[in-house]
Design an enzyme around this catalytic site. Structure first.
Site, PDB file in Angstrom:
ATOM      1  N   GLU A 264       0.829  -1.209   0.000  1.00 38.64           N
ATOM      2  CA  GLU A 264       0.000   0.000   0.000  1.00 38.64           C
ATOM      3  C   GLU A 264       0.866   1.263   0.000  1.00 38.64           C
ATOM      4  OE1 GLU A 264      -3.429   0.227  -0.290  1.00 38.64           O
ATOM      5  OE2 GLU A 264      -3.096  -1.870  -0.809  1.00 38.64           O
ATOM      6  N   TRP A 267       1.986   1.736  -3.483  1.00 40.83           N
ATOM      7  CA  TRP A 267       0.917   2.322  -4.296  1.00 40.83           C
ATOM      8  C   TRP A 267       0.931   3.850  -4.167  1.00 40.83           C
ATOM      9  CZ3 TRP A 267      -2.297   1.044  -8.104  1.00 40.83           C
ATOM     10  CH2 TRP A 267      -2.598  -0.300  -8.326  1.00 40.83           C
ATOM     11  N   TRP A 295     -21.028  11.046 -19.599  1.00 42.76           N
ATOM     12  CA  TRP A 295     -21.483  10.976 -18.216  1.00 42.76           C
ATOM     13  C   TRP A 295     -22.885  11.582 -18.090  1.00 42.76           C
ATOM     14  CZ3 TRP A 295     -18.478   7.914 -15.490  1.00 42.76           C
ATOM     15  CH2 TRP A 295     -17.113   7.852 -15.755  1.00 42.76           C
ATOM     16  N   ASN A 330     -11.102   2.831   3.599  1.00 41.80           N
ATOM     17  CA  ASN A 330     -10.681   2.640   2.210  1.00 41.80           C
ATOM     18  C   ASN A 330     -11.609   1.721   1.413  1.00 41.80           C
ATOM     19  OD1 ASN A 330      -8.634   3.133   0.087  1.00 41.80           O
ATOM     20  ND2 ASN A 330      -8.386   0.915   0.216  1.00 41.80           N
ATOM     21  N   TRP A 348     -16.395  10.973 -12.632  1.00 40.47           N
ATOM     22  CA  TRP A 348     -15.533  10.729 -11.470  1.00 40.47           C
ATOM     23  C   TRP A 348     -14.945  12.011 -10.906  1.00 40.47           C
ATOM     24  CZ3 TRP A 348     -10.480  12.313 -11.664  1.00 40.47           C
ATOM     25  CH2 TRP A 348      -9.971  12.614 -12.944  1.00 40.47           C
ATOM     26  N   TRP A 371      -9.792   7.377  -7.616  1.00 43.24           N
ATOM     27  CA  TRP A 371     -11.040   7.636  -8.345  1.00 43.24           C
ATOM     28  C   TRP A 371     -10.959   7.136  -9.783  1.00 43.24           C
ATOM     29  CZ3 TRP A 371     -15.937   8.828  -7.371  1.00 43.24           C
ATOM     30  CH2 TRP A 371     -16.255   9.222  -6.071  1.00 43.24           C
TER      31      TRP A 371
END
Length: 452
Positions: A264, A267, A295, A330, A348, A371
């Site tokens: 993590e 990331w 969208w 999360n 988004w 996102w």
């Protein structure tokens, strides 16, 4: 030599490259002086939501700690011109770097305007510079696994020690008026206990390693369980260094949870690299084939999502947690992001901007990356045909409904059988809204839209 340490989001004394570099200069020149400054540009603050409240509480805590040991921070309020004037006396202006926009452009301009006076930006907020991990052809990685493999081959920095006594001995206590900053601190007061400070961050890290690290890979997905590290907010404000976290976890006994947690942290490095190489990611998909997605313009749907009134208990509980605490688990971030972008087919960017407004741990790189991942438009993202079913996710990760009952109290008396999906009559009885969208229909619509 006059040294100024420009504090930004660096609210700690130890494992801080800013102060370590200042100590290095002080050791070289016993006549040198050092001073801490913090620059406030009112135009950049915005409305006081949880994010600003947390930031200023953390800053106040750090300021008080520094003052108590003879290292008072001088606060500067105004525009860039004011800041340059107030720091013009510095032979060395030191600060910890932000390599993403708009901070990089701002810092470039300040370095240029200071001209021959030495200005140094230091790598502190991340383990490696965003240019450090490259492919053989010199390009940057867009897929996480090969990035991680290359990252782990690099020599990672150890935490740095700061000689606070030397800072105290050669500190320049300039005459200044800090009275104005009290208004900012007062505006930041809230009933939420953010548990700010360097000491609190270290204590929480120790607690996590002792009690949560081993089973992290299992517990991190359960929002009703204290199974995450909660380090993200402290990293955001620099109340703890990423080197400190990585080293402490690395030294813990080996476990699957340990490896998952270290991944993590990598990331976080990966998304920072992506945003630096693709600064347009704030408004454009990294995966350019999805730039023209149609969208939905659904303000009613967005408002229901924002306020936790979608009729899907796990989504509503998550959004209410965000709105009341400034933080969201999360697993829930993935669920609500999937719901907004796939079930409602809302851009988004609207969700990313809402999180920016609300999250105490908001960092652009990780938030944008997350996102775009959930919306299937980013680098190494979830496939577009994978659409989270909020009810299934709820039953899997909040089986007893404990988290839902905490944040959606109007339905807390429902039995476990119905807490994830109340009947129509129960919704009437408990004054809880019907689902604003049918998930099965929405899933098919999203897949068709993305495929198109």
């Amino acid at each position: 030599m006059n040294i100024i340490c420009w504090i930004r989001s660096d609210f700690r004394l130890q494992d801080n490259q800013l102060f370590a570099k200042a100590v290095e200069y002080l050791e070289q020149d016993k006549q040198a002086t050092v001073e801490f400054v913090f620059w406030l540009n009112p135009d950049y603050i915005g409305a006081y939501d949880a994010r600003q409240q947390y930031f200023f509480q953390a800053l106040e805590n750090f300021s008080e700690n520094c003052k108590s040991i003879g290292l008072p921070i001088r606060f500067i309020e105004g525009d860039e011109k004011t800041f340059l004037e107030e720091t013009d006396m510095a032979d060395r202006l030191l600060f910890n770097a932000e390599y993403v926009e708009p901070f990089k452009t701002r810092d470039d301009a300040i370095i240029k305007k200071r001209g021959t006076k030495k200005t140094e930006r230091l790598l502190d907020r991340h383990l490696l510079h965003p240019h450090a991990v490259k492919k053989n052809d010199g390009g940057y990685y867009k897929v996480f696994t090969p990035y991680k493999n290359a990252f782990l081959k690099k020599e990672l920095p150890e935490p740095v020690s700061v000689d606070v006594k030397l800072l105290q001995a050669q500190y320049h206590k300039r005459r200044h008026d800090n009275a104005f900053i009290q208004a900012y601190f007062k505006s930041a007061q809230t009933e939420i206990d953010f548990n700010v400070g360097e000491a609190a961050a270290k204590k929480r890290l120790e607690h996590f390693i002792s009690n949560g690290l081993t089973d992290y890979q299992k517990q991190r997905d359960l929002p009703a369980v204290d199974g995450t590290s909660l380090m993200s907010r402290y990293l955001r404000t620099g109340e703890i260094g990423v080197r400190t976290i990585y080293a402490a976890v690395e030294q813990a006994g080996d476990s699957e949870g340990k490896q998952t947690y270290l991944t993590e942290l990598i990331w976080r490095e990966f998304y920072y690299t992506i945003l630096m190489h693709y600064p347009e990611a704030k408004r454009l998909p990294v995966n350019e084939q999805y730039t023209a997605i149609e969208w939905e313009e659904d303000e009613a749907g967005f408002d229901a999502w924002s306020n936790g009134q979608t009729g899907y208990p796990i989504v509503d509980a998550a959004m209410r947690q965000l709105n009341t605490t400034g933080w969201m688990h999360n697993r829930l971030r993935m669920i609500v992001a999937s719901f907004l972008t796939k079930d409602l087919l809302i851009d988004w960017q609207k969700g990313e901007q809402y999180f920016q407004q609300k999250l105490v741990d908001y960092e652009a790189a990780s938030n944008i990356g997350g996102w775009q991942w959930a919306a299937s438009v980013g680098t190494d993202a979830v496939p577009y045909f994978r659409v989270f079913n909020p009810t299934t996710q709820s039953k899997k990760f909040d089986a007893s409904g404990a988290f839902i009952r905490q944040y959606v109290p109007e339905i807390k008396d429902l039995p476990n059988k119905f807490i994830h999906e109340p009947t129509d009559q129960q919704r009437i009885d408990y004054d809880y809204p019907k689902p604003i969208v049918d998930h099965d229909m929405a899933r098919k619509r999203a897949i068709a839209r993305f495929k198109k």
